[in-house]
Write an enzyme that holds these catalytic residues in place. Structure first.
Site, PDB file in Angstrom:
ATOM      1  N   ARG A 280     126.969   2.836   8.624  1.00 32.62           N
ATOM      2  CA  ARG A 280     125.915   3.499   7.953  1.00 32.62           C
ATOM      3  C   ARG A 280     125.067   4.386   8.687  1.00 32.62           C
ATOM      4  NH1 ARG A 280     122.406   0.687   6.847  1.00 32.62           N
ATOM      5  NH2 ARG A 280     122.909  -1.377   7.486  1.00 32.62           N
TER       6      ARG A 280
ATOM      7  N   TYR B  39     132.587   6.199   4.937  1.00 26.66           N
ATOM      8  CA  TYR B  39     132.376   4.781   5.152  1.00 26.66           C
ATOM      9  C   TYR B  39     131.632   4.196   4.090  1.00 26.66           C
ATOM     10  CZ  TYR B  39     130.356   0.752   6.725  1.00 26.66           C
ATOM     11  OH  TYR B  39     129.792  -0.615   7.104  1.00 26.66           O
ATOM     12  N   GLY B  40     131.989   3.001   4.018  1.00 23.20           N
ATOM     13  CA  GLY B  40     131.756   2.179   2.828  1.00 23.20           C
ATOM     14  C   GLY B  40     130.266   2.445   2.265  1.00 23.20           C
ATOM     15  N   GLY B  41     129.350   2.275   3.120  1.00 22.05           N
ATOM     16  CA  GLY B  41     127.895   2.168   2.842  1.00 22.05           C
ATOM     17  C   GLY B  41     127.360   3.635   2.549  1.00 22.05           C
TER      18      GLY B  41
ATOM     19  N   LYS C 138     124.897   0.341  -1.673  1.00 21.24           N
ATOM     20  CA  LYS C 138     123.463   0.385  -0.953  1.00 21.24           C
ATOM     21  C   LYS C 138     122.645   1.852  -1.764  1.00 21.24           C
ATOM     22  CE  LYS C 138     124.622  -2.490   2.133  1.00 21.24           C
ATOM     23  NZ  LYS C 138     124.072  -3.685   2.178  1.00 21.24           N
TER      24      LYS C 138
ATOM     25  N   HIS D 164     118.267  -7.095  -0.706  1.00 19.74           N
ATOM     26  CA  HIS D 164     119.734  -7.117   0.073  1.00 19.74           C
ATOM     27  C   HIS D 164     119.813  -8.599   0.380  1.00 19.74           C
ATOM     28  CE1 HIS D 164     121.547  -5.791   4.266  1.00 19.74           C
ATOM     29  NE2 HIS D 164     122.174  -6.165   3.205  1.00 19.74           N
TER      30      HIS D 164
ATOM     31  N   SER E  13     122.117  -6.635   7.820  1.00 20.99           N
ATOM     32  CA  SER E  13     123.643  -6.345   7.821  1.00 20.99           C
ATOM     33  C   SER E  13     123.954  -6.779   9.201  1.00 20.99           C
ATOM     34  CB  SER E  13     124.027  -4.754   8.079  1.00 20.99           C
ATOM     35  OG  SER E  13     123.190  -4.230   6.885  1.00 20.99           O
TER      36      SER E  13
ATOM     37  N   CYS F 174     124.397 -10.130  10.092  1.00 22.59           N
ATOM     38  CA  CYS F 174     123.438 -11.383  10.330  1.00 22.59           C
ATOM     39  C   CYS F 174     123.646 -12.541   9.507  1.00 22.59           C
ATOM     40  CB  CYS F 174     122.007 -10.962  10.450  1.00 22.59           C
ATOM     41  SG  CYS F 174     121.461  -9.747  11.442  1.00 22.59           S
TER      42      CYS F 174
ATOM     43  N   ASN G 259     128.981 -14.877   5.205  1.00 21.27           N
ATOM     44  CA  ASN G 259     129.219 -16.335   5.795  1.00 21.27           C
ATOM     45  C   ASN G 259     128.376 -17.471   4.950  1.00 21.27           C
ATOM     46  OD1 ASN G 259     131.237 -16.517   8.429  1.00 21.27           O
ATOM     47  ND2 ASN G 259     130.249 -14.480   8.267  1.00 21.27           N
TER      48      ASN G 259
ATOM     49  N   ASP H 209     125.694  -9.786  -0.752  1.00 23.91           N
ATOM     50  CA  ASP H 209     125.132  -8.733  -0.164  1.00 23.91           C
ATOM     51  C   ASP H 209     123.949  -8.224  -1.113  1.00 23.91           C
ATOM     52  OD1 ASP H 209     124.954  -7.067   2.138  1.00 23.91           O
ATOM     53  OD2 ASP H 209     125.607  -5.430   0.557  1.00 23.91           O
TER      54      ASP H 209
ATOM     55  N   ARG I 120     135.821  -3.997   8.486  1.00 25.86           N
ATOM     56  CA  ARG I 120     135.612  -4.525   7.153  1.00 25.86           C
ATOM     57  C   ARG I 120     136.643  -4.893   6.457  1.00 25.86           C
ATOM     58  NH1 ARG I 120     129.662  -5.423   6.264  1.00 25.86           N
ATOM     59  NH2 ARG I 120     128.549  -4.422   7.688  1.00 25.86           N
TER      60      ARG I 120
ATOM     61  N   PHE J  88     127.447 -21.452  10.991  1.00 23.69           N
ATOM     62  CA  PHE J  88     128.221 -21.294   9.891  1.00 23.69           C
ATOM     63  C   PHE J  88     128.151 -22.900   9.021  1.00 23.69           C
ATOM     64  CE2 PHE J  88     129.611 -18.809  13.712  1.00 23.69           C
ATOM     65  CZ  PHE J  88     130.194 -17.807  12.820  1.00 23.69           C
ATOM     66  N   SER J  89     129.425 -23.666   8.931  1.00 19.63           N
ATOM     67  CA  SER J  89     129.333 -24.829   8.277  1.00 19.63           C
ATOM     68  C   SER J  89     128.136 -25.689   8.287  1.00 19.63           C
ATOM     69  CB  SER J  89     130.715 -25.564   8.057  1.00 19.63           C
ATOM     70  OG  SER J  89     130.870 -26.018   9.455  1.00 19.63           O
ATOM     71  N   GLU J  90     127.758 -25.559   9.373  1.00 23.91           N
ATOM     72  CA  GLU J  90     126.627 -26.735   9.860  1.00 23.91           C
ATOM     73  C   GLU J  90     125.446 -26.041   9.159  1.00 23.91           C
ATOM     74  OE1 GLU J  90     127.409 -29.278  11.193  1.00 23.91           O
ATOM     75  OE2 GLU J  90     129.211 -28.791  12.410  1.00 23.91           O
ATOM     76  N   ASN J  91     125.424 -24.734   8.793  1.00 21.35           N
ATOM     77  CA  ASN J  91     123.920 -24.401   8.092  1.00 21.35           C
ATOM     78  C   ASN J  91     123.732 -25.119   6.829  1.00 21.35           C
ATOM     79  OD1 ASN J  91     123.948 -22.569  10.205  1.00 21.35           O
ATOM     80  ND2 ASN J  91     124.915 -20.820   9.094  1.00 21.35           N
TER      81      ASN J  91
HETATM   82  P1  GDP Z   1     126.560  -9.981   6.904  1.00 21.16           P
HETATM   83  O1  GDP Z   1     126.797  -8.661   7.296  1.00 21.16           O
HETATM   84  O2  GDP Z   1     125.022 -10.403   6.716  1.00 21.16           O
HETATM   85  O3  GDP Z   1     127.245 -10.493   5.447  1.00 21.16           O
HETATM   86  O4  GDP Z   1     127.172 -11.136   7.979  1.00 21.16           O
HETATM   87  P2  GDP Z   1     128.256 -12.008   8.211  1.00 21.16           P
HETATM   88  O5  GDP Z   1     128.181 -12.975   7.553  1.00 21.16           O
HETATM   89  O6  GDP Z   1     129.560 -10.902   8.006  1.00 21.16           O
HETATM   90  O7  GDP Z   1     128.079 -12.190   9.661  1.00 21.16           O
HETATM   91  C1  GDP Z   1     128.187 -11.095  10.820  1.00 21.16           C
HETATM   92  C2  GDP Z   1     128.438 -11.776  11.996  1.00 21.16           C
HETATM   93  O8  GDP Z   1     127.764 -12.752  12.425  1.00 21.16           O
HETATM   94  C3  GDP Z   1     129.905 -12.220  12.064  1.00 21.16           C
HETATM   95  O9  GDP Z   1     130.744 -11.702  13.083  1.00 21.16           O
HETATM   96  C4  GDP Z   1     129.770 -13.834  12.053  1.00 21.16           C
HETATM   97  O10 GDP Z   1     131.051 -14.308  12.553  1.00 21.16           O
HETATM   98  C5  GDP Z   1     128.363 -14.097  12.691  1.00 21.16           C
HETATM   99  N1  GDP Z   1     127.646 -15.242  11.939  1.00 21.16           N
HETATM  100  C6  GDP Z   1     127.712 -15.527  10.624  1.00 21.16           C
HETATM  101  N2  GDP Z   1     126.990 -16.665  10.486  1.00 21.16           N
HETATM  102  C7  GDP Z   1     126.565 -17.152  11.714  1.00 21.16           C
HETATM  103  C8  GDP Z   1     126.116 -18.286  12.160  1.00 21.16           C
HETATM  104  O11 GDP Z   1     125.711 -19.176  11.438  1.00 21.16           O
HETATM  105  N3  GDP Z   1     126.230 -18.342  13.661  1.00 21.16           N
HETATM  106  C9  GDP Z   1     126.581 -17.484  14.325  1.00 21.16           C
HETATM  107  N4  GDP Z   1     126.403 -17.659  15.572  1.00 21.16           N
HETATM  108  N5  GDP Z   1     127.109 -16.483  13.935  1.00 21.16           N
HETATM  109  C10 GDP Z   1     127.162 -16.178  12.740  1.00 21.16           C
HETATM  110  P1  PGA Z   2     126.364  -6.280   5.172  1.00 18.34           P
HETATM  111  O1  PGA Z   2     126.715  -5.211   4.326  1.00 18.34           O
HETATM  112  O2  PGA Z   2     124.978  -6.426   4.982  1.00 18.34           O
HETATM  113  O3  PGA Z   2     127.371  -7.290   4.664  1.00 18.34           O
HETATM  114  O4  PGA Z   2     126.430  -5.623   6.670  1.00 18.34           O
HETATM  115  C1  PGA Z   2     127.020  -3.772   4.397  1.00 18.34           C
HETATM  116  C2  PGA Z   2     125.828  -3.149   5.092  1.00 18.34           C
HETATM  117  O5  PGA Z   2     124.613  -3.749   4.969  1.00 18.34           O
HETATM  118  O6  PGA Z   2     126.107  -2.111   5.785  1.00 18.34           O
HETATM  119 MN    MN Z   3     124.367  -5.333   3.416  1.00 19.84          MN
HETATM  120 MN    MN Z   4     128.369  -9.108   4.308  1.00 20.36          MN
END
Ligand code: GDP
Ligand code: PGA
Ligand code: MN
Ligand code: MN
Length: 604
Positions: free
Chosen positions: A79, A218-220, A227, A247, A269, A271, A275, A294, A387, A513-516
């Site tokens: 974006r 690009y997507g966004g 978005k 969001h 985004s 963060c 996951n 999202d 992506r 990750f899964s520990e969350n």
């Molecule tokens: P989104 O863009 O908010 O959907 O974020 P994603 O779930 O695609 O994650 C973005 C990046 O953060 C990826 O590289 C993930 O591997 C990493 N990530 C996601 N969850 C965690 C977590 O609980 N801990 C850590 N250290 N990294 C994470």
């Molecule tokens: P994300 O979605 O939040 O999964 O990264 C796309 C974006 O916000 O650009």
């Molecule tokens: Mn997003």
């Molecule tokens: Mn995402």
């Protein structure tokens, strides 16, 4: 060429006069070779993916059914926030966090860019619906684009084609979304795999419920239902109509006793939304199912609870870091096929790979830059914002409610970001207003999801900084009012989380990750009044004993550090919050000033 002579323009498969008039007008301006009305059929998908393979834009994968690899122009990977505009009639309505230009001036400029911009190309008309087609008030849009990549991506990400067009009737309201990659072809001129223009504009006209996007694929920037519509335009609709466009992911959490809670979470985004949405819980007996990764649209139901719907139909997920260890449910979704991969690496045997996909990389890859890549290469094989685009329906843990127009009642809202310091693993707000303060002061290190420097801490209120379609101060007030007008016993509880706190040596203190799932459990236990927390100046924090840590192989000292609320660190945060609030100006709600004063007071 005048519009009525463009092949395909007539006869059109609709009697919606405003849609027809707009399509004719855009065709006259952009002068495509032909106009195609998208029906969303499998035949259309086949035709367009074949065309893109032929053009060299896509590579069909041998190792995944009906799936494709794509590499963008290296300059068109994320974006573009500095090229994104909220063109409200009054500059004051766009506020301090958005770029603004007078809508008339912007239309003059962009009209010149659009003039002839589709020459030599096909113009596609994509009728679409954000959210379930069966909604009482289906949220319609129509995207005009000259990009086949956009059409096939919209096949995945939205409900589109004939089923959506049927809902237009003769005069339904819809959001006009105009997109051009801005790369007209002269007669005989060869195309490139990823056409785009150096100049880019991503423009929202909130009063007209209209979006103009130019120059990017690009997507966004280009899938305008996402978005641009579901956040920037929808946030304005939500302000006017008393709901929330956010969001946020939406997940369903079921305890071993069968108790169900729905949770929404806003992280910037890249963060962790996707996951968390697809979490495979580390806690035995707990189950997570996914409704969205999202975007959440939330309205109060007749019972006084806040109900969330995901307007999207697919996941547009960050590839790097997605693997069998971290996100097996995403991997299983992708294994079903029917997906598009953009800016990851291509293997010799017709599969895709990216950093974190598996523990060891293949010996040889074609990188996202279309260059040879080996494990010795210095650059990553995949762009950090590469992506995958894949349908929700084929996610093995898609919740049965994901396509329910009534949505799901939210028990808890999480805000979160990437902070190496200061922000604890989890903290619960004292009440709704304090939770809004947490959201409004959310901070996070920037990521590769937007162009610009990565790793810089910035305020990203409610993870909506790039997506609030109006004045941020009014947006905060809207959040405050949402709580004021509600039955407080039925409001979601608000939590602030940080999976990304680091130790002195730079490692993540929390495995994530899964520990969350352990944090989700504490949150719903709090909702049910079962878990303890201790009061800190910034909110309720679990003591290490309140968190379920059974089977977690992490030094307890790390967990203590991850949960720690350091008053000095928070005192150092205060001037940063003050500076941020100062940028909001007069429209900063007094309620948030009060919260800041109260925080200062608690910190002594
Ligand atoms: P989104 O863009 O908010 O959907 O974020 P994603 O779930 O695609 O994650 C973005 C990046 O953060 C990826 O590289 C993930 O591997 C990493 N990530 C996601 N969850 C965690 C977590 O609980 N801990 C850590 N250290 N990294 C994470
Ligand atoms: P994300 O979605 O939040 O999964 O990264 C796309 C974006 O916000 O650009
Ligand atoms: Mn997003
Ligand atoms: Mn995402």
């Amino acid at each position: 060429m005048t519009a009525p002579t463009v092949p395909g323009l007539n006869p059109a498969p609709t009697t919606h006069q405003r849609l027809l008039a707009w399509v004719s007008e855009v065709a006259a301006l952009t002068t495509p070779d032909e106009v195609v009305w998208c029906d969303g059929s499998p035949q259309e998908w086949q035709r367009l993916t074949d065309k893109l393979v032929e053009a060299g834009t896509l590579v069909r994968l041998d190792r995944k059914p009906n799936s494709f690899w794509c590499a963008s122009d290296p300059t068109d990977v994320a974006r573009v926030e500095d090229r994104t505009y909220i063109c409200s009639a009054d500059e004051a309505d766009s506020g301090p966090t958005n770029n603004w230009m007078d809508p008339v001036d912007m239309k003059v400029i962009m009209t010149e860019h659009y003039r002839g911009s589709m020459a030599g190309r096909t113009m596609y008309v994509i009728p679409f619906c954000m959210g379930p087609l069966s909604a009482d008030n289906p949220m319609l849009g129509a995207e005009i684009t000259d990009s086949e990549y956009v059409v096939i991506s919209m096949h995945i990400m939205t409900r589109m084609g004939s089923a959506a067009l049927a809902l237009f009737g003769d005069d339904a309201e819809f959001v006009r979304c105009l997109h051009s990659v801005g790369a007209p072809l002269k007669p005989g001129q060869a195309d490139v795999p990823w056409p785009c223009d150096r100049t880019k504009y991503i423009t929202q006209f909130p009063e007209e419920r209209m979006i103009w996007s130019y120059g990017s694929g690009y997507g966004g920037n280009a899938l305008l239902g996402k978005k641009c519509y579901s956040l920037r335009i929808a946030s304005v609709m939500a302000r006017d109509e008393g709901w929330l466009a956010e969001h946020m992911l939406i997940l369903k959490l079921t305890s071993p006793q069968g108790k169900v809670h729905f949770i929404a979470a806003a992280f910037p985004s890249a963060c962790g939304k996707t996951n968390l949405a697809m979490l495979d819980p580390a806690l035995p007996g707990w189950e997570v199912e996914t409704l969205g990764d999202d975007i959440a649209w939330m309205r109060f139901g007749d019972d006084g609870r806040l109900y969330a719907v995901n307007p999207e139909n697919g996941f547009f997920g960050v590839a790097p870091g997605t693997g069998w260890n971290t996100n097996p449910n995403a991997m299983l979704t992708l294994a079903q096929g029917n997906s598009i991969y953009t800016n990851v690496a291509l293997t010799d045997d017709g599969d895709v790979w990216w950093e974190g996909c598996s523990d060891t990389s293949p010996d040889y890859l074609t990188s996202w830059r279309r260059e040879d890549w080996t494990p010795e290469s210095t650059d990553p094989s995949s762009h950090p914002n590469s992506r995958y685009c894949t349908p929700i329906a084929q996610c093995p843990i898609a919740a049965p409610e994901w396509d329910d127009p009534d949505g799901v009642p939210i028990s808890a809202i999480f805000f979160g970001g990437r902070r190496a310091t200061t922000v604890p693993l989890v903290v619960e707000s004292f009440d709704w207003q304090h939770g809004v303060f947490m959201g409004a002061t959310l901070s996070s290190e920037t990521t590769a999801a937007a162009t610009g420097q990565v790793g810089v801490v910035r305020r990203d209120p409610m993870a909506m900084l790039p997506f609030i379609g109006y004045h941020a101060g009014d947006y905060f007030q809207h959040w405050i009012n949402t709580g004021k007008n509600a039955d407080t016993t039925k409001l979601p509880k608000i939590f602030y989380v940080n999976w990304f706190r680091r130790g002195d040596d730079g490692r993540f203190l929390w495995p994530g990750f899964s520990e969350n799932a352990r944090i989700l459990k504490w949150a719903v236990d709090r909702v049910e009044g079962r878990a303890t927390g201790f009061q800190t100046p910034i909110g309720w924090v679990p003591g290490p004993r309140a968190l379920e840590l059974d089977g977690l192989d992490v030094p307890r000292e790390d967990i203590k550090q991850a949960l720690n609320v350091d008053d000095d660190e928070w005192r150092a945060e205060l001037p940063l919050i003050e500076q941020w609030f100062a940028t909001i100006g007069d429209k900063l709600p007094t309620a948030l000033q009060d919260e800041l004063q109260a925080l200062k007071h608690r910190l002594g």
